[in-house]
Design a protein around this motif. Structure first.
Motif, PDB file in Angstrom:
ATOM      1  N   THR A 118       0.818  -1.211   0.000  1.00 21.11           N
ATOM      2  CA  THR A 118       0.000   0.000   0.000  1.00 21.11           C
ATOM      3  C   THR A 118       0.851   1.261   0.000  1.00 21.11           C
ATOM      4  N   ASP A 119       1.962   1.265   0.774  1.00 25.96           N
ATOM      5  CA  ASP A 119       2.805   2.462   0.844  1.00 25.96           C
ATOM      6  C   ASP A 119       3.382   2.837  -0.519  1.00 25.96           C
TER       7      ASP A 119
ATOM      8  N   MET B 279     -10.630   8.026  -0.376  1.00 31.70           N
ATOM      9  CA  MET B 279     -11.272   9.288  -0.732  1.00 31.70           C
ATOM     10  C   MET B 279     -10.274  10.431  -0.570  1.00 31.70           C
ATOM     11  N   GLY B 280     -10.603  11.564  -1.179  1.00 30.05           N
ATOM     12  CA  GLY B 280      -9.804  12.768  -1.015  1.00 30.05           C
ATOM     13  C   GLY B 280      -8.837  13.032  -2.143  1.00 30.05           C
TER      14      GLY B 280
ATOM     15  N   ALA C 244       3.102   7.274  -4.385  1.00 31.15           N
ATOM     16  CA  ALA C 244       3.003   7.834  -5.734  1.00 31.15           C
ATOM     17  C   ALA C 244       1.794   8.755  -5.858  1.00 31.15           C
ATOM     18  N   VAL C 245       0.681   8.391  -5.251  1.00 36.14           N
ATOM     19  CA  VAL C 245      -0.524   9.223  -5.297  1.00 36.14           C
ATOM     20  C   VAL C 245      -0.279  10.560  -4.599  1.00 36.14           C
ATOM     21  N   LEU C 246       0.452  10.526  -3.479  1.00 38.26           N
ATOM     22  CA  LEU C 246       0.669  11.727  -2.682  1.00 38.26           C
ATOM     23  C   LEU C 246       1.822  12.590  -3.167  1.00 38.26           C
TER      24      LEU C 246
ATOM     25  N   ARG D 287      -3.592  15.312  -5.901  1.00 37.03           N
ATOM     26  CA  ARG D 287      -3.915  15.881  -4.587  1.00 37.03           C
ATOM     27  C   ARG D 287      -5.036  16.904  -4.716  1.00 37.03           C
ATOM     28  N   THR D 288      -5.848  17.000  -3.668  1.00 34.13           N
ATOM     29  CA  THR D 288      -6.874  18.032  -3.563  1.00 34.13           C
ATOM     30  C   THR D 288      -6.638  18.795  -2.268  1.00 34.13           C
TER      31      THR D 288
END
Length: 466
Positions: free
Chosen positions: A262-263, A429-430, A268-270, A277-278
């Motif tokens: 998961t990390d 979410m987010g 990569a998403v963060l 990012r939002t």
């Protein structure tokens, strides 16, 4: 196919009685034979591809709890004829399995009339022909026009996860599938999940992984990749980066975790360059449906935020409210959990709960009804809340459980899944796209339900970008 239930149907009560005419001590029973044909129809409605035939007779069938729940609803309807009912709460146990071939008798008795609440407490039990109890517990009902009551879903009370899973799949099935980047699906569980969701009409997978490794897994497991887009990536880190880039460029509408950690995916998403990012904090939501609770409940955050502060909890609540609205709960009830239901300066979780409620009062958190601190029993049990004198629009009826930290949330979610037989789905979410975080321990149904959540969210984001 039309099947005939060999069980006799009880004669209905004479019409014309009102809710106020029902007396304590009245009872009604419904008796049915659980046939292989019942199970075949149930399996089809639940989305299972399993074949049910006469050879299943005498074997336990765990999912039949929802079928037996229909008998409870039928008995309530016979006990309270002609009255539009709403459910105030239920507490049911399933002490023994149900088997094909069982003749089951459900009895509903009026145990208590609660004048102050305008409701009735019904004692419910179900026994098989051997006299074993397979369901016992209580259901509180009121006329549908009584404030604070939730209407019973038609055609009756849905006990267990399958009614809500069918409704979720029906909502998702009305939408066109979305392109999903499946990140490093290099084991049987994650690759099969992507293919299962494709067959269910939920996603068009784009497999991002080392091509040689992916082909080897497919060959070993007998999985057909014909017609599926594959993007070669050197390793799991490269696969995460490439999949996130596809999402950032709008080429896919969701991400799905494969066999990487998961990390790796969330880093990569963060990343600042991800364009995912939002303004909101990213958080994870478990959507759970336990047999003993009359509605799905969202547990958050049990996977990403270790020890969120007040501002982060506010975003976690906002994310959960948005998810609840997307899956059909227009004004979700949010219980902010702590060990106690009173504010204690020595317990930070209770202070955060009070502050979050005041933020909602001031319009800083919208779309839901918040209350807290609430202990877990008060959040999900009307009886427990009443015993402690708690007057609340949320207590006993929570749609969302906000946990104090990841450890408590993770333990709560897994206890509900493994000890409470809750059906589960999970989503992040987010971010600008939903992220499906699957686990090697997830069931096939949980993986498909998670893809259904992503589909609903992706279509929602087309109209209201996060």
């Amino acid at each position: 196919m039309t099947t005939t239930d060999p069980s006799p149907s009880p004669a209905p009560r004479p019409p014309g009685r009102s809710f106020d005419d029902i007396s304590v001590g009245e009872q009604e029973s419904v008796e049915r034979l659980l046939t292989p044909e019942n199970l075949q129809l149930f399996a089809a409605l639940a989305g299972s591809g399993a074949s049910v035939d006469a050879g299943i007779a005498g074997r336990a069938f765990a999912g039949a709890g929802a079928w037996v729940g229909g008998l409870v609803a039928a008995a309530i309807g016979d006990c309270l004829p002609g009255v539009a009912l709403a459910c105030r709460g239920q507490r049911l146990r399933f002490p023994a399995p149900v088997r094909a071939g069982d003749r089951l008798r459900v009895t509903v008795a009026v145990a208590e009339r609660r004048a102050a609440e305008g409701s009735l407490l019904l004692r419910c039990s179900c026994v098989n022909e051997a006299g074993e109890t397979v369901i016992d517990g209580e259901v509180e009902v009121a006329p549908a026009d009584v404030p604070g009551a939730d209407a019973l879903p038609e055609p009756g009370i849905h006990i267990g996860p399958d009614g809500d899973r069918r409704r979720l799949m029906a909502r998702a099935g009305a939408l066109a599938p979305i392109r999903v980047a499946v990140v490093h699906p290099c084991d049987e569980a994650s690759l099969s999940a992507a293919l299962d969701a494709r067959r269910a009409g939920l996603i068009e997978p784009v497999l991002v992984a080392p091509r040689a490794k992916l082909d080897a897994v497919a060959a070993q497991c007998g999985l057909d990749l014909a017609g599926i887009e594959v993007i070669d990536a050197a390793h799991s880190h490269a696969a995460a980066d490439r999949a996130v880039a596809l999402a950032g460029q709008g080429e896919v509408e969701a991400l799905m975790k494969g066999s990487l950690h998961t990390d790796e995916l969330m880093s990569a998403v963060l990343a600042p360059a991800s364009r995912l990012r939002t303004k909101r904090r990213i958080s994870h939501c478990f959507v759970l449906q336990a047999p003993g609770y009359p509605r799905p409940v969202i547990v958050t955050d049990a996977a990403i935020n270790l020890a969120p502060d007040l501002a982060q909890k506010a975003d976690i609540v906002r994310n959960a409210i948005e998810l609840a609205q997307v899956i059909g709960v227009p004004e979700p009830k949010v219980a902010i959990l702590a060990a106690v239901e009173t504010v204690n300066p020595a317990m930070p979780a209770t202070l955060d709960a009070a502050a979050l409620c005041k933020m909602a009062d001031r319009g800083q958190i919208t779309g839901g009804r918040l209350d807290g601190p609430l202990a877990f029993d008060n959040a999900i049990s009307l009886a427990a809340a009443r015993t402690k004198g708690i007057v609340s629009p949320v207590a006993g009826q929570a749609d969302i459980l906000l946990v104090p930290d990841l450890e408590s949330g993770n333990m709560l979610a897994k206890q509900l899944i493994y000890l409470g037989q809750a059906a589960s789905a999970g989503i992040v979410m987010g971010a600008r796209v939903p992220v499906i975080l699957t686990s090697r321990a997830d069931s096939r149904q949980a993986r498909i339900a998670s893809c259904a959540l992503a589909l609903l969210l992706a279509h929602h984001y087309r109209q209201a970008a996060p």
